[in-house]
Design a protein around this motif. Structure first.
Motif, PDB file in Angstrom:
ATOM      1  N   LYS A  54       0.839  -1.184   0.000  1.00  0.00           N
ATOM      2  CA  LYS A  54       0.000   0.000   0.000  1.00  0.00           C
ATOM      3  C   LYS A  54       0.886   1.250   0.000  1.00  0.00           C
ATOM      4  CE  LYS A  54      -3.856   2.029   2.460  1.00  0.00           C
ATOM      5  NZ  LYS A  54      -3.717   2.735   3.734  1.00  0.00           N
ATOM      6  N   THR A  55       0.847   1.965  -1.083  1.00  0.00           N
ATOM      7  CA  THR A  55       1.664   3.156  -1.188  1.00  0.00           C
ATOM      8  C   THR A  55       1.069   4.092  -2.224  1.00  0.00           C
ATOM      9  OG1 THR A  55       3.847   3.979  -1.830  1.00  0.00           O
ATOM     10  CG2 THR A  55       3.186   1.903  -2.784  1.00  0.00           C
ATOM     11  N   ALA A  56       1.223   5.386  -2.002  1.00  0.00           N
ATOM     12  CA  ALA A  56       0.682   6.383  -2.916  1.00  0.00           C
ATOM     13  C   ALA A  56       1.403   6.340  -4.258  1.00  0.00           C
ATOM     14  CB  ALA A  56       0.797   7.774  -2.292  1.00  0.00           C
ATOM     15  N   ILE A  57       2.700   6.150  -4.215  1.00  0.00           N
ATOM     16  CA  ILE A  57       3.491   6.129  -5.448  1.00  0.00           C
ATOM     17  C   ILE A  57       4.134   4.754  -5.548  1.00  0.00           C
ATOM     18  CG2 ILE A  57       5.163   7.425  -6.828  1.00  0.00           C
ATOM     19  CD1 ILE A  57       5.226   9.424  -4.385  1.00  0.00           C
ATOM     20  N   ASN A  58       3.856   4.063  -6.640  1.00  0.00           N
ATOM     21  CA  ASN A  58       4.397   2.726  -6.792  1.00  0.00           C
ATOM     22  C   ASN A  58       5.793   2.773  -7.399  1.00  0.00           C
ATOM     23  OD1 ASN A  58       4.078   0.070  -6.236  1.00  0.00           O
ATOM     24  ND2 ASN A  58       2.356  -0.246  -7.630  1.00  0.00           N
TER      25      ASN A  58
ATOM     26  N   CYS B  89      10.993   5.092   9.265  1.00  0.00           N
ATOM     27  CA  CYS B  89      10.726   6.002   8.146  1.00  0.00           C
ATOM     28  C   CYS B  89       9.373   6.704   8.321  1.00  0.00           C
ATOM     29  CB  CYS B  89      10.757   5.238   6.831  1.00  0.00           C
ATOM     30  SG  CYS B  89      12.397   4.608   6.404  1.00  0.00           S
ATOM     31  N   SER B  90       8.383   5.962   8.816  1.00  0.00           N
ATOM     32  CA  SER B  90       7.038   6.530   8.929  1.00  0.00           C
ATOM     33  C   SER B  90       6.983   7.748   9.853  1.00  0.00           C
ATOM     34  CB  SER B  90       6.048   5.466   9.405  1.00  0.00           C
ATOM     35  OG  SER B  90       6.453   4.960  10.653  1.00  0.00           O
TER      36      SER B  90
ATOM     37  N   ALA C  35       0.296   8.579   6.077  1.00  0.00           N
ATOM     38  CA  ALA C  35       0.004   7.738   7.229  1.00  0.00           C
ATOM     39  C   ALA C  35      -0.773   6.517   6.761  1.00  0.00           C
ATOM     40  CB  ALA C  35      -0.793   8.521   8.261  1.00  0.00           C
ATOM     41  N   GLY C  36      -0.367   5.341   7.183  1.00  0.00           N
ATOM     42  CA  GLY C  36      -1.049   4.113   6.799  1.00  0.00           C
ATOM     43  C   GLY C  36      -0.455   3.442   5.580  1.00  0.00           C
ATOM     44  N   ASP C  37       0.358   4.158   4.799  1.00  0.00           N
ATOM     45  CA  ASP C  37       1.024   3.537   3.658  1.00  0.00           C
ATOM     46  C   ASP C  37       2.086   2.558   4.163  1.00  0.00           C
ATOM     47  OD1 ASP C  37      -0.434   5.082   1.942  1.00  0.00           O
ATOM     48  OD2 ASP C  37       1.234   6.327   1.240  1.00  0.00           O
TER      49      ASP C  37
ATOM     50  N   ALA D 266       7.739   1.834   5.348  1.00  0.00           N
ATOM     51  CA  ALA D 266       7.269   2.651   6.470  1.00  0.00           C
ATOM     52  C   ALA D 266       7.947   2.212   7.764  1.00  0.00           C
ATOM     53  CB  ALA D 266       5.748   2.540   6.594  1.00  0.00           C
ATOM     54  N   LYS D 267       8.203   0.912   7.848  1.00  0.00           N
ATOM     55  CA  LYS D 267       8.838   0.349   9.047  1.00  0.00           C
ATOM     56  C   LYS D 267      10.355   0.387   8.979  1.00  0.00           C
ATOM     57  CE  LYS D 267       5.199  -3.072   9.901  1.00  0.00           C
ATOM     58  NZ  LYS D 267       4.800  -4.311   9.207  1.00  0.00           N
ATOM     59  N   GLY D 268      10.880   0.960   7.877  1.00  0.00           N
ATOM     60  CA  GLY D 268      12.331   0.988   7.699  1.00  0.00           C
ATOM     61  C   GLY D 268      13.020   2.034   8.548  1.00  0.00           C
ATOM     62  N   TRP D 269      14.316   2.123   8.359  1.00  0.00           N
ATOM     63  CA  TRP D 269      15.108   3.100   9.117  1.00  0.00           C
ATOM     64  C   TRP D 269      16.434   3.309   8.409  1.00  0.00           C
ATOM     65  CZ3 TRP D 269      19.921   3.425  11.468  1.00  0.00           C
ATOM     66  CH2 TRP D 269      20.105   4.478  12.379  1.00  0.00           C
TER      67      TRP D 269
END
Ligand code: SF4
Length: 88
Positions: free
Chosen positions: A9-13, A50-51, A60-62, A77-80
């Motif tokens: 789920k992401t705004a930009i693929n 990252c989020s 938010a939520g991506d 989103a869970k990256g760092w």
């Protein structure tokens, strides 16, 4: 036929940054913040990802979104990475 996996789920693929990418190695990027090299990167703050980074461009939520450090790719989103900066 087997169903194609659902895109994250992401705004930009965009293709995801992979842990082994040269740029990812430079910035110590990991797709799971809990896997960050906390010995090498003393600036790691528990709960940072990252989020909640100022540079993250996902909504938010991506599951993933853009980051100016990784042009043309998405970070998790869970990256760092070591350039994490608290979102204001
Ligand atoms: Fe993630 Fe922020 Fe690093 Fe970009 S700068 S990879 S959004 S932690």
């Amino acid at each position: 036929p087997t169903a194609a996996p659902a895109p994250s789920k992401t705004a930009i693929n965009l293709p995801m940054v992979e842990k082994g990418d040269a740029q990812a190695v430079v910035f110590g990027y990991v797709d799971d913040a809990t896997q960050a090299d906390k010995v090498k990167f003393k600036n790691y703050v528990a709960g940072s990802a990252c989020s909640n980074c100022a540079l993250y461009q996902g909504k938010a939520g991506d599951d993933a979104g853009g980051c100016p450090l990784f042009a043309g790719k998405n970070v998790a989103a869970k990256g760092w990475c070591a350039s994490w900066a608290k979102k204001a």
